[in-house]
Every structure is written in C-alpha cells, then in structure tokens.
Design a protein around this motif. Structure first.
Motif, PDB file in Angstrom:
ATOM      1  N   ALA A 150     -12.267 -78.403  -8.016  1.00  0.00           N
ATOM      2  CA  ALA A 150     -12.747 -77.675  -6.835  1.00  0.00           C
ATOM      3  C   ALA A 150     -13.541 -76.430  -7.217  1.00  0.00           C
ATOM      4  O   ALA A 150     -13.941 -75.654  -6.339  1.00  0.00           O
ATOM      5  N   LEU A 151     -13.817 -76.235  -8.515  1.00  0.00           N
ATOM      6  CA  LEU A 151     -14.561 -75.057  -8.958  1.00  0.00           C
ATOM      7  C   LEU A 151     -15.884 -74.907  -8.224  1.00  0.00           C
ATOM      8  O   LEU A 151     -16.258 -73.812  -7.810  1.00  0.00           O
ATOM      9  N   ASN A 152     -16.606 -76.011  -8.049  1.00  0.00           N
ATOM     10  CA  ASN A 152     -17.925 -75.927  -7.418  1.00  0.00           C
ATOM     11  C   ASN A 152     -17.838 -75.359  -5.999  1.00  0.00           C
ATOM     12  O   ASN A 152     -18.643 -74.515  -5.613  1.00  0.00           O
ATOM     13  N   ILE A 153     -16.852 -75.778  -5.243  1.00  0.00           N
ATOM     14  CA  ILE A 153     -16.725 -75.308  -3.858  1.00  0.00           C
ATOM     15  C   ILE A 153     -16.224 -73.862  -3.824  1.00  0.00           C
ATOM     16  O   ILE A 153     -16.654 -73.064  -2.979  1.00  0.00           O
ATOM     17  N   VAL A 154     -15.345 -73.504  -4.757  1.00  0.00           N
ATOM     18  CA  VAL A 154     -14.883 -72.112  -4.871  1.00  0.00           C
ATOM     19  C   VAL A 154     -16.073 -71.191  -5.127  1.00  0.00           C
ATOM     20  O   VAL A 154     -16.205 -70.130  -4.508  1.00  0.00           O
ATOM     21  N   LEU A 155     -16.967 -71.601  -6.020  1.00  0.00           N
ATOM     22  CA  LEU A 155     -18.132 -70.773  -6.333  1.00  0.00           C
ATOM     23  C   LEU A 155     -19.111 -70.700  -5.163  1.00  0.00           C
ATOM     24  O   LEU A 155     -19.710 -69.649  -4.915  1.00  0.00           O
ATOM     25  N   LEU A 156     -19.275 -71.800  -4.432  1.00  0.00           N
ATOM     26  CA  LEU A 156     -20.141 -71.764  -3.249  1.00  0.00           C
ATOM     27  C   LEU A 156     -19.589 -70.799  -2.203  1.00  0.00           C
ATOM     28  O   LEU A 156     -20.329 -70.000  -1.620  1.00  0.00           O
ATOM     29  N   ALA A 157     -18.271 -70.861  -1.975  1.00  0.00           N
ATOM     30  CA  ALA A 157     -17.651 -69.946  -1.005  1.00  0.00           C
ATOM     31  C   ALA A 157     -17.829 -68.499  -1.456  1.00  0.00           C
ATOM     32  O   ALA A 157     -18.157 -67.622  -0.651  1.00  0.00           O
ATOM     33  N   SER A 158     -17.647 -68.262  -2.743  1.00  0.00           N
ATOM     34  CA  SER A 158     -17.800 -66.907  -3.289  1.00  0.00           C
ATOM     35  C   SER A 158     -19.244 -66.429  -3.158  1.00  0.00           C
ATOM     36  O   SER A 158     -19.498 -65.256  -2.860  1.00  0.00           O
ATOM     37  N   ALA A 159     -20.201 -67.332  -3.365  1.00  0.00           N
ATOM     38  CA  ALA A 159     -21.618 -66.983  -3.233  1.00  0.00           C
ATOM     39  C   ALA A 159     -21.958 -66.631  -1.789  1.00  0.00           C
ATOM     40  O   ALA A 159     -22.679 -65.661  -1.531  1.00  0.00           O
ATOM     41  N   ILE A 160     -21.442 -67.385  -0.843  1.00  0.00           N
ATOM     42  CA  ILE A 160     -21.692 -67.092   0.571  1.00  0.00           C
ATOM     43  C   ILE A 160     -21.097 -65.733   0.938  1.00  0.00           C
ATOM     44  O   ILE A 160     -21.698 -64.954   1.678  1.00  0.00           O
ATOM     45  N   GLU A 161     -19.944 -65.432   0.372  1.00  0.00           N
ATOM     46  CA  GLU A 161     -19.281 -64.156   0.652  1.00  0.00           C
ATOM     47  C   GLU A 161     -20.079 -62.944   0.156  1.00  0.00           C
ATOM     48  O   GLU A 161     -19.862 -61.836   0.616  1.00  0.00           O
ATOM     49  N   THR A 162     -21.008 -63.144  -0.784  1.00  0.00           N
ATOM     50  CA  THR A 162     -21.838 -62.023  -1.242  1.00  0.00           C
ATOM     51  C   THR A 162     -22.822 -61.584  -0.174  1.00  0.00           C
ATOM     52  O   THR A 162     -23.381 -60.489  -0.249  1.00  0.00           O
ATOM     53  N   GLY A 163     -23.076 -62.459   0.803  1.00  0.00           N
ATOM     54  CA  GLY A 163     -24.037 -62.146   1.857  1.00  0.00           C
ATOM     55  C   GLY A 163     -25.482 -62.434   1.481  1.00  0.00           C
ATOM     56  O   GLY A 163     -26.391 -62.188   2.269  1.00  0.00           O
ATOM     57  N   ARG A 164     -25.710 -62.994   0.296  1.00  0.00           N
ATOM     58  CA  ARG A 164     -27.081 -63.268  -0.145  1.00  0.00           C
ATOM     59  C   ARG A 164     -27.617 -64.604   0.352  1.00  0.00           C
ATOM     60  O   ARG A 164     -28.794 -64.889   0.223  1.00  0.00           O
ATOM     61  N   ILE A 165     -26.737 -65.434   0.901  1.00  0.00           N
ATOM     62  CA  ILE A 165     -27.162 -66.719   1.478  1.00  0.00           C
ATOM     63  C   ILE A 165     -26.913 -66.621   2.977  1.00  0.00           C
ATOM     64  O   ILE A 165     -25.807 -66.297   3.395  1.00  0.00           O
ATOM     65  N   PRO A 166     -27.912 -66.889   3.810  1.00  0.00           N
ATOM     66  CA  PRO A 166     -27.715 -66.798   5.259  1.00  0.00           C
ATOM     67  C   PRO A 166     -26.969 -68.017   5.822  1.00  0.00           C
ATOM     68  O   PRO A 166     -27.407 -68.666   6.768  1.00  0.00           O
ATOM     69  N   LEU A 167     -25.851 -68.317   5.201  1.00  0.00           N
ATOM     70  CA  LEU A 167     -24.969 -69.394   5.650  1.00  0.00           C
ATOM     71  C   LEU A 167     -23.587 -68.790   5.855  1.00  0.00           C
ATOM     72  O   LEU A 167     -23.258 -67.756   5.261  1.00  0.00           O
ATOM     73  N   THR A 168     -22.769 -69.458   6.656  1.00  0.00           N
ATOM     74  CA  THR A 168     -21.409 -68.977   6.895  1.00  0.00           C
ATOM     75  C   THR A 168     -20.412 -69.901   6.212  1.00  0.00           C
ATOM     76  O   THR A 168     -20.753 -71.018   5.786  1.00  0.00           O
ATOM     77  N   ILE A 169     -19.180 -69.437   6.151  1.00  0.00           N
ATOM     78  CA  ILE A 169     -18.115 -70.269   5.594  1.00  0.00           C
ATOM     79  C   ILE A 169     -17.942 -71.522   6.451  1.00  0.00           C
ATOM     80  O   ILE A 169     -17.675 -72.607   5.927  1.00  0.00           O
ATOM     81  N   ASP A 170     -18.139 -71.409   7.766  1.00  0.00           N
ATOM     82  CA  ASP A 170     -18.058 -72.597   8.633  1.00  0.00           C
ATOM     83  C   ASP A 170     -19.179 -73.580   8.323  1.00  0.00           C
ATOM     84  O   ASP A 170     -18.975 -74.805   8.373  1.00  0.00           O
TER      85      ASP A 170
END
Length: 199
Positions: A150-170
């Motif tokens: 699940a590393l890939n999804i953990v990193l995607l969630a962490s990247a979204i949390e930086t606010g640099r991607i205009p996507l949400t956790i949903d």
C-alpha cells in the motif's frame, strides 16, 4: 498545467499510482496524459512515471515532463528521488518515503547504500526551503496498514495533503475504487485513512 513525476523501484507500484492519479484527474474532467520510463523494473531497476494534468482546462499534448518542470515529485525511495531532482521546478515539492531499497550493486560494495545518508543529502538540498520537502515515515504507517504494497497509495495521500495537487482525499478514494482490483480496495482505503491520520 500540473506536472507530477513518480519514481521508485520495480515492484513498488509506481505505475499503478500514476494510473490512480490520472483517473482522479479524468474524473474531474481534466485532460491528462501519462508515460513510463522503465529500466529493468522487474529486477529492481528504476521506474519513472510522468503524469501531466490540464487542471486549468488546458489540453495536454505531450506526456513527458521536461527537466526543471515538475511541480511535484513523489519518490517511493530516497535515492530514486535524488536521481530525478533535476526535473523538479524551482518551486516544486518532493514527497519521499524514508525506507531505502538496497540495489544489488550496492549490496556487494564495501560501502553499501544507506537511506539515512540519502535523506541527509535531500535535507541539505532543501535546507533553505524545507517546505519543499515532505518526508513520509512509511515504515510506521505501513506497519499499521499491515501490508507494504500500500506504499503507493500512502504516498499519493501524503502528496495530496501537501496541497500541491488540486485533488482531495475523496478524489483519491474514488480513483482507488475505479483502478484497484476489488480484492485490494479496502486495504488501500485503509491506507489512505492511516496516512492522512499521521499528518
């Protein structure tokens, strides 16, 4: 236009992560293109995925990110993150896992590769701009998830949390449900919850 580069070692799920990001972008109606550069990936070689999103309504004509143009780099392994640093834009952010993967050649060396030293180098590079480096303590998170895949999804969630991607956790959850095999959806949704909870 948003340029995101994902980099890791064969088997870490870099290509699937790029697919999930592209799915999330498409669900928002954005034009998106992806490409992979894979070097002996099945033998632990480098894998680099390019994801380009027209998040402001642009049409994306080329899938490859030019040097100095990546808004975000997501590194599944610290040395792989260092390897692609020339692609990061002057304002770009690097999100990296802390766990190192020992290359076969380094394992045979008298001075083996150590992830801590690579992280020290990254901290030195971003010393004056620490907000441009997000280090994810993946080992602790994945221990709670119960599966390193699940590393890939953990990193995607962490990247979204930086606010640099205009996507949400949903948005990420929806893309995971669309792209991941049904047997692994629940695991990956759990990984998102834990990764976000660690912030």
């Amino acid at each position: 236009m948003l340029n995101i580069m994902l980099t890791g070692v064969g088997g870490q799920g870099t290509v699937l992560a790029a697919k999930v990001l592209a799915q999330a972008a498409q669900e928002k109606g954005w034009h998106v293109r992806t490409a992979e550069t894979i070097g002996m990936a099945q033998r632990g070689g480098s894998v680099v995925s390019h994801v380009r999103m027209g998040n402001d309504g642009e049409e994306v004509h080329s899938p490859l990110i030019a040097k100095g143009a990546a808004d975000l780099i997501i590194a599944f392994e610290p040395a792989e993150g260092a390897r692609v640093l020339p692609y990061l834009s002057p304002e770009g952010v690097l999100v990296t896992a802390t766990t190192a993967i020992q290359p076969v050649t380094a394992a045979m060396s008298a001075d083996p590769y150590r992830g801590e030293r690579m992280l020290e180098r990254l901290f030195a590079v971003f010393g004056a701009t620490p907000e441009r480096l997000a280090v994810v303590a993946d080992e602790a998170i994945l221990k709670r998830v119960g599966n390193r895949k699940a590393l890939n999804i953990v990193l995607l969630a962490s990247a979204i949390e930086t606010g640099r991607i205009p996507l949400t956790i949903d948005d990420l959850r929806s893309a995971v449900e669309a792209c991941v095999k049904p047997a692994f959806v629940e695991l990956n949704l759990k990984a998102i919850d834990i990764a976000v909870g660690e912030k």
